[in-house]
Design a protein around this motif. Structure first.
Motif, PDB file in Angstrom:
ATOM      1  N   ALA A 168       0.835  -1.198   0.000  1.00  0.00           N
ATOM      2  CA  ALA A 168       0.000   0.000   0.000  1.00  0.00           C
ATOM      3  C   ALA A 168       0.869   1.247   0.000  1.00  0.00           C
ATOM      4  CB  ALA A 168      -0.930   0.000   1.210  1.00  0.00           C
ATOM      5  N   GLY A 169       0.374   2.302  -0.625  1.00  0.00           N
ATOM      6  CA  GLY A 169       1.111   3.559  -0.746  1.00  0.00           C
ATOM      7  C   GLY A 169       1.975   3.565  -1.995  1.00  0.00           C
ATOM      8  N   MET A 170       2.170   4.772  -2.578  1.00  0.00           N
ATOM      9  CA  MET A 170       2.957   4.859  -3.817  1.00  0.00           C
ATOM     10  C   MET A 170       4.393   4.409  -3.598  1.00  0.00           C
ATOM     11  SD  MET A 170       1.545   8.223  -5.648  1.00  0.00           S
ATOM     12  CE  MET A 170      -0.209   8.547  -5.728  1.00  0.00           C
ATOM     13  N   ASP A 171       4.894   4.580  -2.371  1.00  0.00           N
ATOM     14  CA  ASP A 171       6.266   4.157  -2.063  1.00  0.00           C
ATOM     15  C   ASP A 171       6.338   2.709  -1.596  1.00  0.00           C
ATOM     16  OD1 ASP A 171       4.924   4.439   0.293  1.00  0.00           O
ATOM     17  OD2 ASP A 171       6.206   6.038   1.103  1.00  0.00           O
ATOM     18  N   ILE A 175       1.626  -2.257   4.268  1.00  0.00           N
ATOM     19  CA  ILE A 175       0.927  -3.480   3.875  1.00  0.00           C
ATOM     20  C   ILE A 175      -0.538  -3.312   4.263  1.00  0.00           C
ATOM     21  CG2 ILE A 175       0.701  -5.971   4.231  1.00  0.00           C
ATOM     22  CD1 ILE A 175       3.681  -5.933   5.131  1.00  0.00           C
ATOM     23  N   ALA A 176      -1.437  -3.516   3.305  1.00  0.00           N
ATOM     24  CA  ALA A 176      -2.872  -3.503   3.606  1.00  0.00           C
ATOM     25  C   ALA A 176      -3.370  -4.932   3.481  1.00  0.00           C
ATOM     26  CB  ALA A 176      -3.619  -2.585   2.636  1.00  0.00           C
ATOM     27  N   GLY A 177      -3.934  -5.461   4.543  1.00  0.00           N
ATOM     28  CA  GLY A 177      -4.396  -6.841   4.495  1.00  0.00           C
ATOM     29  C   GLY A 177      -5.172  -7.201   5.743  1.00  0.00           C
ATOM     30  N   TYR A 178      -5.962  -8.250   5.617  1.00  0.00           N
ATOM     31  CA  TYR A 178      -6.782  -8.733   6.735  1.00  0.00           C
ATOM     32  C   TYR A 178      -5.920  -9.536   7.722  1.00  0.00           C
ATOM     33  CZ  TYR A 178      -9.878 -11.974   9.185  1.00  0.00           C
ATOM     34  OH  TYR A 178     -10.504 -12.716  10.144  1.00  0.00           O
ATOM     35  N   GLY A 179      -6.275  -9.448   9.007  1.00  0.00           N
ATOM     36  CA  GLY A 179      -5.715 -10.375  10.000  1.00  0.00           C
ATOM     37  C   GLY A 179      -4.318 -10.050  10.500  1.00  0.00           C
ATOM     38  N   GLN A 180      -3.833  -8.846  10.246  1.00  0.00           N
ATOM     39  CA  GLN A 180      -2.473  -8.518  10.712  1.00  0.00           C
ATOM     40  C   GLN A 180      -2.420  -8.453  12.238  1.00  0.00           C
ATOM     41  OE1 GLN A 180       0.069  -6.090   8.042  1.00  0.00           O
ATOM     42  NE2 GLN A 180      -1.859  -5.287   7.292  1.00  0.00           N
ATOM     43  N   ASP A 181      -3.564  -8.182  12.882  1.00  0.00           N
ATOM     44  CA  ASP A 181      -3.732  -8.424  14.313  1.00  0.00           C
ATOM     45  C   ASP A 181      -4.180  -9.872  14.457  1.00  0.00           C
ATOM     46  OD1 ASP A 181      -4.432  -8.604  16.937  1.00  0.00           O
ATOM     47  OD2 ASP A 181      -6.006  -7.102  16.892  1.00  0.00           O
ATOM     48  N   GLY A 351       4.714  -4.897  19.773  1.00  0.00           N
ATOM     49  CA  GLY A 351       4.253  -5.291  18.441  1.00  0.00           C
ATOM     50  C   GLY A 351       4.184  -4.102  17.512  1.00  0.00           C
ATOM     51  N   PRO A 352       3.866  -4.350  16.245  1.00  0.00           N
ATOM     52  CA  PRO A 352       3.832  -3.239  15.285  1.00  0.00           C
ATOM     53  C   PRO A 352       2.548  -2.412  15.426  1.00  0.00           C
ATOM     54  CG  PRO A 352       3.148  -5.265  14.216  1.00  0.00           C
ATOM     55  CD  PRO A 352       3.523  -5.637  15.629  1.00  0.00           C
ATOM     56  N   PRO A 353       2.647  -1.098  15.231  1.00  0.00           N
ATOM     57  CA  PRO A 353       1.424  -0.277  15.211  1.00  0.00           C
ATOM     58  C   PRO A 353       0.610  -0.596  13.955  1.00  0.00           C
ATOM     59  CG  PRO A 353       3.416   1.076  15.395  1.00  0.00           C
ATOM     60  CD  PRO A 353       3.855  -0.287  15.019  1.00  0.00           C
ATOM     61  N   ILE A 354      -0.715  -0.512  14.092  1.00  0.00           N
ATOM     62  CA  ILE A 354      -1.627  -0.870  13.000  1.00  0.00           C
ATOM     63  C   ILE A 354      -2.694   0.225  12.869  1.00  0.00           C
ATOM     64  CG2 ILE A 354      -3.449  -2.519  12.338  1.00  0.00           C
ATOM     65  CD1 ILE A 354      -1.012  -4.042  12.158  1.00  0.00           C
ATOM     66  N   LEU A 355      -3.027   0.558  11.643  1.00  0.00           N
ATOM     67  CA  LEU A 355      -4.183   1.439  11.396  1.00  0.00           C
ATOM     68  C   LEU A 355      -5.375   0.566  11.025  1.00  0.00           C
ATOM     69  CD1 LEU A 355      -2.745   4.313   9.143  1.00  0.00           C
ATOM     70  CD2 LEU A 355      -3.557   4.520  11.504  1.00  0.00           C
ATOM     71  N   GLY A 356      -6.556   1.003  11.403  1.00  0.00           N
ATOM     72  CA  GLY A 356      -7.760   0.240  11.037  1.00  0.00           C
ATOM     73  C   GLY A 356      -7.804  -1.121  11.701  1.00  0.00           C
ATOM     74  N   SER A 365       3.175  -1.023   8.714  1.00  0.00           N
ATOM     75  CA  SER A 365       4.363  -0.524   8.019  1.00  0.00           C
ATOM     76  C   SER A 365       5.378  -1.661   7.894  1.00  0.00           C
ATOM     77  CB  SER A 365       4.977   0.635   8.809  1.00  0.00           C
ATOM     78  OG  SER A 365       6.379   0.660   8.645  1.00  0.00           O
ATOM     79  N   LYS A 366       5.931  -1.823   6.708  1.00  0.00           N
ATOM     80  CA  LYS A 366       6.932  -2.881   6.498  1.00  0.00           C
ATOM     81  C   LYS A 366       8.128  -2.701   7.427  1.00  0.00           C
ATOM     82  CE  LYS A 366       5.849  -3.642   1.627  1.00  0.00           C
ATOM     83  NZ  LYS A 366       6.355  -3.559   0.236  1.00  0.00           N
TER      84      LYS A 366
END
Ligand SMILES: [Zn+2]
Length: 382
Positions: A168-171, A175-181, A351-356, A365-366
């Motif tokens: 996700a993102g032009m750069d 990562i946009a995906g289900y279940g990352q939590d 753990g990693p911060p997550i949006l949504g 974020s990778k």
């Protein structure tokens, strides 16, 4: 599931444990899910974990799980994940007729009993029976999985988003995906364990179920599974798995409760505490405590252990940040940390911060996930 790499020291001198959970918010099928109405075949669902029900309508969904057949055999089910497979969906009401719906509260305008999944629309060929669309679905299920309608009762089938994770993102930084939590942590934990060789302490990766519904049941963090696993490890490494030895191991054990953090969302900045909340791309988030309000239900790491983890990450050049979960009075939440701590282990959340978070499309974020891998590897090797 639990996996371990045996270390040089006996387990009674402590171990390094990272706990993540691999269940995610989703919809489950009810025991009697299949019915026909107005020429459509549908499945009744029940939501699992903290979901915003309106996020599950009007999107492609897949079915995944396990069915125990009448004869005792078990079959795994997976439909809708491959690009050429059909998907399923729960249509939302069209805006033209949604005047009353649009006036309701967000928690109410999609009632739980409206989360009905469309799975069929063409009738079975014989004209002599009723409910021919439902019969057609049963025929297809019978052909593909050799199951009958009653087999749904002894099944665990989950309705999940059908889309794969994407950059996700032009750069391409996200990562946009289900279940990352919390599979982002489960993944980083497993890759870190694979990189662990010749460690001083035994390194254990444990992957819990049922975290999203409060860690209940015999596959959860509140079960005796970890105790049994430790006893097993002792037996296989020449230590008597007595209750005294198990106690000793637990009280010398060090743990990371690996779970995602809430990243500050600039669009909803008012519910966050910008001086203390996690930011996407700023590294793995260390959460000294969780809970809500006045630290109710919190598991809090002590100063010494927090300091030890901080020094470990600094010494290995791991980028990390301190984090809490939003403004004090906004809400809150917990993880498996308190159940680990109750057993005697020093425990801290990270753990990693997550949006949504908990939505069908979570954003991470990778860089942060890479830092999780490096943090977990450093921890296993400590
Ligand atoms: Zn989680």
């Amino acid at each position: 599931m639990a996996v371990a790499v045996i270390g040089k020291k006996p387990i009674t001198q402590g171990f390094r444990l990272i706990a993540s959970h691999i269940d995610c918010p989703r919809l489950d099928l009810k025991p009697n899910p299949l019915y026909e109405d107005m020429g459509l075949a549908l499945l009744k669902t029940q939501y699992y974990g903290g979901v915003k029900k309106y996020q599950w309508v009007s999107r492609p969904l897949a079915l995944c799980g396990t069915i125990s057949r009448g004869d005792g055999s078990v079959v795994d089910v997976e439909m809708g994940l491959k690009p050429d497979e059909p998907v399923f969906t729960i249509p939302d009401l069209l805006p033209h007729l949604a005047r009353k719906q649009m006036e309701q509260k967000a928690s109410e305008f999609i009632p739980g009993e409206s989360l009905n999944l469309i799975v069929g629309s063409t009738p079975y060929s014989s004209e002599e029976t009723d409910e021919r669309v439902k019969l057609k679905v049963l025929e297809l299920l019978q052909r593909k999985y050799n199951i009958t309608e009653e087999d749904f009762i002894s099944a665990e089938i989950q309705v999940i988003p059908a889309e794969p994770a994407r950059d996700a993102g032009m750069d391409r930084g996200l990562i946009a995906g289900y279940g990352q939590d919390d599979r982002a942590c489960a993944y980083a934990c497993f890759t870190a364990l694979l990189d662990t060789v010749n460690s001083e302490h035994t390194a254990i990766a444990i992957f819990f179920d049922k975290e999203e519904i409060g860690s209940e049941g015999n596959t959860s963090a509140q079960s005796r599974f970890l105790e049994m696993f430790l006893a097993d490890l002792m037996e296989n490494t020449g230590t008597e798995p007595s209750s005294g030895n198990l106690q000793k191991a637990f009280f010398c054990g060090r743990a990371l409760s690996a779970d995602v953090a809430a990243a500050i969302d600039p669009t909803y900045a008012d519910v966050y505490e910008k001086r203390n909340d996690a930011k996407l791309g700023y590294g793995i988030a260390l959460k000294k405590y969780t809970g809500r309000g006045g630290k109710s239900q919190a598991s809090e790491a002590n100063a010494e252990y927090t300091g030890w983890v901080r020094r470990l990450l600094n010494s290995k050049g791991v980028v990390w940040q301190a984090a809490v979960l939003g403004k004090v009075d906004e809400g809150g939440g917990g993880t498996v940390a308190k159940y680990l701590a109750n057993m005697g282990m020093e425990t801290i959340d990270c753990g990693p911060p997550i949006l949504g978070m908990h939505s069908p499309l979570e954003v991470s974020s990778k860089d942060d996930i890479w830092m999780c891998h490096r943090a977990f590897k450093a921890f296993f090797g400590s």
